[in-house]
Scaffold this active site. Structure first.
Site, PDB file in Angstrom:
ATOM      1  N   SER A  61      33.809  45.116  53.860  1.00 22.81           N
ATOM      2  CA  SER A  61      34.358  45.773  52.684  1.00 22.81           C
ATOM      3  C   SER A  61      33.917  47.237  52.719  1.00 22.81           C
ATOM      4  CB  SER A  61      33.811  45.040  51.472  1.00 22.81           C
ATOM      5  OG  SER A  61      34.228  45.660  50.317  1.00 22.81           O
ATOM      6  N   GLU A  83      41.665  59.258  54.288  1.00 23.85           N
ATOM      7  CA  GLU A  83      42.926  58.508  54.196  1.00 23.85           C
ATOM      8  C   GLU A  83      43.046  57.970  52.785  1.00 23.85           C
ATOM      9  OE1 GLU A  83      42.565  55.249  56.954  1.00 23.85           O
ATOM     10  OE2 GLU A  83      41.767  56.591  58.488  1.00 23.85           O
ATOM     11  N   LYS A  85      43.310  55.085  50.141  1.00 20.99           N
ATOM     12  CA  LYS A  85      42.892  53.685  50.122  1.00 20.99           C
ATOM     13  C   LYS A  85      44.068  52.870  49.565  1.00 20.99           C
ATOM     14  CE  LYS A  85      38.998  50.803  48.665  1.00 20.99           C
ATOM     15  NZ  LYS A  85      39.728  49.649  48.234  1.00 20.99           N
ATOM     16  N   ASP A  87      46.132  49.900  48.161  1.00 27.58           N
ATOM     17  CA  ASP A  87      45.738  48.767  47.334  1.00 27.58           C
ATOM     18  C   ASP A  87      46.586  47.553  47.699  1.00 27.58           C
ATOM     19  OD1 ASP A  87      44.281  47.423  45.516  1.00 27.58           O
ATOM     20  OD2 ASP A  87      45.294  48.210  43.758  1.00 27.58           O
ATOM     21  N   TYR A 188      45.253  50.995  59.913  1.00 33.14           N
ATOM     22  CA  TYR A 188      44.345  52.141  59.911  1.00 33.14           C
ATOM     23  C   TYR A 188      43.126  51.950  60.819  1.00 33.14           C
ATOM     24  CZ  TYR A 188      42.660  49.053  56.178  1.00 33.14           C
ATOM     25  OH  TYR A 188      42.268  47.965  55.453  1.00 33.14           O
ATOM     26  N   LYS A 276      36.618  56.364  44.425  1.00 32.82           N
ATOM     27  CA  LYS A 276      37.522  55.786  43.422  1.00 32.82           C
ATOM     28  C   LYS A 276      37.849  56.845  42.370  1.00 32.82           C
ATOM     29  CE  LYS A 276      37.787  51.321  44.481  1.00 32.82           C
ATOM     30  NZ  LYS A 276      37.863  50.214  43.587  1.00 32.82           N
ATOM     31  N   CYS A 370      53.840  34.439   9.819  1.00 36.86           N
ATOM     32  CA  CYS A 370      54.270  34.775  11.180  1.00 36.86           C
ATOM     33  C   CYS A 370      55.550  35.610  11.130  1.00 36.86           C
ATOM     34  CB  CYS A 370      54.503  33.475  11.960  1.00 36.86           C
ATOM     35  SG  CYS A 370      55.354  33.725  13.515  1.00 36.86           S
ATOM     36  N   CYS A 373      58.596  33.190  12.476  1.00 36.55           N
ATOM     37  CA  CYS A 373      59.091  31.989  11.782  1.00 36.55           C
ATOM     38  C   CYS A 373      58.668  31.926  10.318  1.00 36.55           C
ATOM     39  CB  CYS A 373      58.599  30.734  12.505  1.00 36.55           C
ATOM     40  SG  CYS A 373      56.825  30.482  12.295  1.00 36.55           S
ATOM     41  N   CYS A 388      49.647  31.536  14.334  1.00 35.08           N
ATOM     42  CA  CYS A 388      50.744  31.002  13.525  1.00 35.08           C
ATOM     43  C   CYS A 388      50.579  29.490  13.569  1.00 35.08           C
ATOM     44  CB  CYS A 388      52.076  31.431  14.134  1.00 35.08           C
ATOM     45  SG  CYS A 388      53.439  30.384  13.626  1.00 35.08           S
ATOM     46  N   CYS A 393      57.305  26.945  15.791  1.00 33.29           N
ATOM     47  CA  CYS A 393      57.702  28.360  15.743  1.00 33.29           C
ATOM     48  C   CYS A 393      58.502  28.671  17.014  1.00 33.29           C
ATOM     49  CB  CYS A 393      56.450  29.227  15.675  1.00 33.29           C
ATOM     50  SG  CYS A 393      56.766  30.973  15.943  1.00 33.29           S
TER      51      CYS A 393
HETATM   52  S1  IVH Z   1      38.741  51.236  56.441  1.00 29.43           S
HETATM   53  C1  IVH Z   1      35.033  48.209  57.524  1.00 29.43           C
HETATM   54  N1  IVH Z   1      40.814  52.419  55.432  1.00 29.43           N
HETATM   55  O1  IVH Z   1      39.757  48.660  51.271  1.00 29.43           O
HETATM   56  C2  IVH Z   1      36.120  48.393  56.567  1.00 29.43           C
HETATM   57  N2  IVH Z   1      40.091  50.403  54.411  1.00 29.43           N
HETATM   58  O2  IVH Z   1      37.563  47.994  49.462  1.00 29.43           O
HETATM   59  C3  IVH Z   1      37.004  49.477  57.049  1.00 29.43           C
HETATM   60  N3  IVH Z   1      41.497  49.662  52.546  1.00 29.43           N
HETATM   61  O3  IVH Z   1      38.612  45.864  53.027  1.00 29.43           O
HETATM   62  C4  IVH Z   1      38.066  49.685  56.114  1.00 29.43           C
HETATM   63  N4  IVH Z   1      42.931  51.317  52.643  1.00 29.43           N
HETATM   64  O4  IVH Z   1      41.141  46.318  53.014  1.00 29.43           O
HETATM   65  C5  IVH Z   1      39.983  51.376  55.340  1.00 29.43           C
HETATM   66  N5  IVH Z   1      42.679  53.575  54.680  1.00 29.43           N
HETATM   67  C6  IVH Z   1      41.852  52.534  54.586  1.00 29.43           C
HETATM   68  C7  IVH Z   1      42.021  51.534  53.610  1.00 29.43           C
HETATM   69  C8  IVH Z   1      41.109  50.484  53.558  1.00 29.43           C
HETATM   70  C9  IVH Z   1      42.605  50.211  52.030  1.00 29.43           C
HETATM   71  C10 IVH Z   1      40.864  48.414  52.081  1.00 29.43           C
HETATM   72  C11 IVH Z   1      40.376  47.495  53.156  1.00 29.43           C
HETATM   73  C12 IVH Z   1      38.956  47.199  52.799  1.00 29.43           C
HETATM   74  C13 IVH Z   1      38.939  47.525  51.345  1.00 29.43           C
HETATM   75  C14 IVH Z   1      37.557  47.809  50.837  1.00 29.43           C
END
Ligand code: IVH
Length: 628
Positions: A61, A83, A85, A87, A188, A276, A370, A373, A388, A393
């Site tokens: 992570s 880069e 991140k 989601d 990535y 973040k 309510c 109803c 309610c 209802c």
């Molecule tokens: S590098 C060793 N690059 O974010 C982990 N992760 O919160 C290297 N994620 O598990 C991860 N965009 O799934 C990397 N440009 C990016 C990313 C990215 C999204 C995710 C990834 C990771 C999670 C951690």
């Protein structure tokens, strides 16, 4: 490990159903981390629906930082790649001699789920690499759903955000649904990059692109931390124009030899960190407070304010949860309110600009009747919620019906939110008594749709008992609690007879849920009788219940064998067929391998059938399976 964090993480990772926003979760974790800097954080667990895959290189992570000070504290080197991140859902792809052979989710970082078949449905995933390198290549990235696809799919509001939609879709057992919904992938990370002569992250991203793998465009080489901060600042607004959700910036050391030398903790690398962004906030004017009536009768006040653009979408409504919350925040109609939305997470009213008051603002008063109803509204002792009290209802029944028909309930395809809005039923079971002409009376319902629906409704009568119990929508009882109840009582009749204490003593069920179950069953005797009269499952059936054959000798045909299903079965659902296998001591897997003993091929069997034939796996027809 903090219990609450564990619970929220479980809902997020393992059920694709977050209960709090990412920002709130991050805040909880930060607090916890202050006192327990070395504690491990919760991670997802691989699901049993897919076969398991061991990650040779663990999928880690990332640690989070929330401001530039923290960012400066994280790194002592320089030379970065920044880069976005993404989601989505972390994924690992394996290519052998340039051919895509396996894809797996992160799971718990060491063991993931084999989702190869579903990944094959992604148009943006190359099945073959360009300039194919010999041997094995592992790349990692993120599977995502674009906002466009998400908005199209999510009319029924099934998913909280695109990430959950992507995760829910990728874990579908039915690959056709994956294809239809459309997921994308961005890579990535090139595992063991130096093996390919790649020395920096910038080169790795170029390598991925040159081999035909999709990468994000929003990245930049940043020689110093100041450059990284500039990248972060400039993307705080530019990110809104990206077609997919992002939840920060990942700052990585560019020099891969440094990755080796500074290494990782048990859960995250020291060569990269996630920045973040704070949740976005805007001011707006509170126009009114509406009340929405849920399936259990709870009245939820909803703030309706002038539309504001937040995290890429126009927002004009936010739940205010309950009357206490409104009082605590002193929110009045006409107030200037501060509205917040983190990434694509549910919006909330943070507070009020009291200095902007003119004296015209009106406090909110919970009505005594309510709004739908006219039934009496009461505040349940010990709860913040108002309800309610009228069980029939129309708003309650409509919401209950949506839940009743949903996938983990009676799974009635075609009976979604829009149809439920049109129906005028007094009880969820009324739909079993509707004839063709009743359905045809509804706006835009043609004969074919009506017949399909009636067919689905008929089929729903034989759903497994835990689905039926879940479908009732008993407060506090979801699919997993329903499963525990079924395991213990085996029939609704036995559950009705059980005392509150008996239910409360079961592991995984506390006194609150036990009381809720008993209250529900006492108040809804008529509905329970109705289920039986209509021939809906009310006890564990031979075919569906693993416990039904407990104690009997295991059927040697099934015992210890691995089964895979493909195509459509005509006499039972896949869940029921799987239950039959498990009940007799067999195992069910979602993908074919040399270890598979039998493939049961229903109607329109596809690629699995070919694969089984090529691997010499024995193929059974549905009839042969039933006769076993
Ligand atoms: S590098 C060793 N690059 O974010 C982990 N992760 O919160 C290297 N994620 O598990 C991860 N965009 O799934 C990397 N440009 C990016 C990313 C990215 C999204 C995710 C990834 C990771 C999670 C951690």
């Amino acid at each position: 490990m903090d219990k609450l964090i564990q619970h929220y993480a479980d809902m997020y990772y393992n059920h694709d159903n977050p209960e709090i926003s990412d920002a709130e979760y991050d805040a909880l974790v930060r607090n916890f981390r202050t006192d327990h800097p070395d504690a491990d954080l919760p991670i997802g667990q691989p699901s049993s629906l897919f076969s398991k895959v061991k990650h040779e290189t663990p999928m880690l992570s990332l640690d989070n930082v929330f401001d530039f000070d923290e960012l400066r504290g994280f790194f002592s080197d320089s030379g970065f790649v920044c880069e976005m991140k993404i989601d989505g859902l972390a994924i690992s792809l394996i290519y052998e001699d340039g051919v895509f052979v396996r894809g797996a989710t992160r799971g718990n970082g060491h063991i993931g789920e084999d989702v190869t078949e579903n990944l094959l449905c992604l148009d943006s995933l190359p099945k073959r690499l360009k300039n194919a390198p010999a041997g094995r290549v592992e790349v990692r990235g993120e599977v995502l759903m674009t906002f466009e696809r998400f908005n199209r799919l999510n009319q029924g509001q099934t998913f909280a955000n695109p990430r959950n939609a992507a995760a829910g879709t990728l874990r579908q057992k039915n690959s056709a649904i994956v294809k239809e919904r459309g997921l994308d992938i961005l890579l990535y990370y090139l595992v063991d990059a130096p093996k390919f002569g790649v020395r920096t992250q910038k080169e790795a991203l170029r390598w991925l692109a040159e081999h035909g793998l999709p990468t994000q465009e929003a990245f930049s080489f940043c020689p110093t931390l100041q450059d990284a901060e500039d990248f972060i600042s400039s993307w705080s607004t530019k990110k809104l124009s990206l077609p997919y959700a992002t939840d920060g910036v990942v700052i990585k050391l560019d020099d891969l030899t440094r990755w080796e030398s500074i290494g990782a903790t048990s859960h995250a690398p020291r060569w990269a960190v996630a920045f973040k962004y704070p949740p976005e906030e805007r001011e707006s004017r509170l126009v009114k407070i509406e009340l929405s009536v849920g399936r259990t009768g709870i009245l939820t006040p909803v703030a309706v304010f002038d539309p504001v653009l937040l995290a890429g979408t126009v927002v004009q409504r936010a739940s205010l949860h309950n009357a206490d919350e409104i009082e605590r925040k002193d929110i009045r109609i006409g107030d200037v309110v501060l509205v917040r939305k983190a990434a694509e997470i549910i919006p909330e009213v943070v507070g009020v600009d009291k200095g902007a008051r003119t004296g015209e603002e009106r406090p909110f008063v919970m009505p005594e009747h309510c709004p739908v109803c006219g039934g009496a509204v009461v505040r349940v002792e010990g709860e913040a919620a108002h309800r309610c009290t009228n069980r029939s209802c129309p708003a309650q029944v409509r919401e209950a019906l949506k839940y009743f028909a949903s996938r983990d309930g009676m799974d009635i395809r075609g009976l979604g939110a829009s149809l439920a809005e049109k129906l005028n039923v007094k009880s969820v079971t009324d739909i079993y008594r509707m004839g063709l002409e009743d359905w045809l009376k509804l706006d835009k319902v043609k004969e074919k749709t009506a017949k399909n629906l009636m067919d689905q409704i008929e089929k729903s009568k034989s759903r497994p008992l835990e689905n039926v119990i879940n479908a009732l929508g008993i407060p506090g009882v979801g699919k997993s609690v329903a499963g525990v109840l079924v395991e213990r009582f085996k029939s609704i009749d036995a559950l009705v007879k059980a005392s509150e204490e008996e239910i409360g003593e079961i592991e995984g069920i506390g006194p609150v849920v036990a009381r809720s179950v008993c209250e529900y069953l006492t108040e809804n005797q008529e509905l329970i009788d109705d289920l039986k009269e209509l021939g809906i499952t009310t006890c564990v059936s031979e075919a569906a219940g693993s416990e039904a054959v407990a104690g009997e000798a295991q059927n040697p045909f099934f015992a210890g064998k691995t089964f895979v299903f493909t195509g459509t079965l005509s006499s039972m659902t896949r869940d029921e067929a799987a239950a039959r296998v498990k009940a007799h001591g067999g195992k069910v897997s979602s993908s074919i391998s040399a270890k598979t003993d039998y493939l049961v091929a229903g109607d329109k069997a596809g690629s699995k059938l070919k694969k089984a034939e090529s691997l010499g796996v024995k193929v059974l027809t549905e009839q042969e399976f039933l006769g076993a």
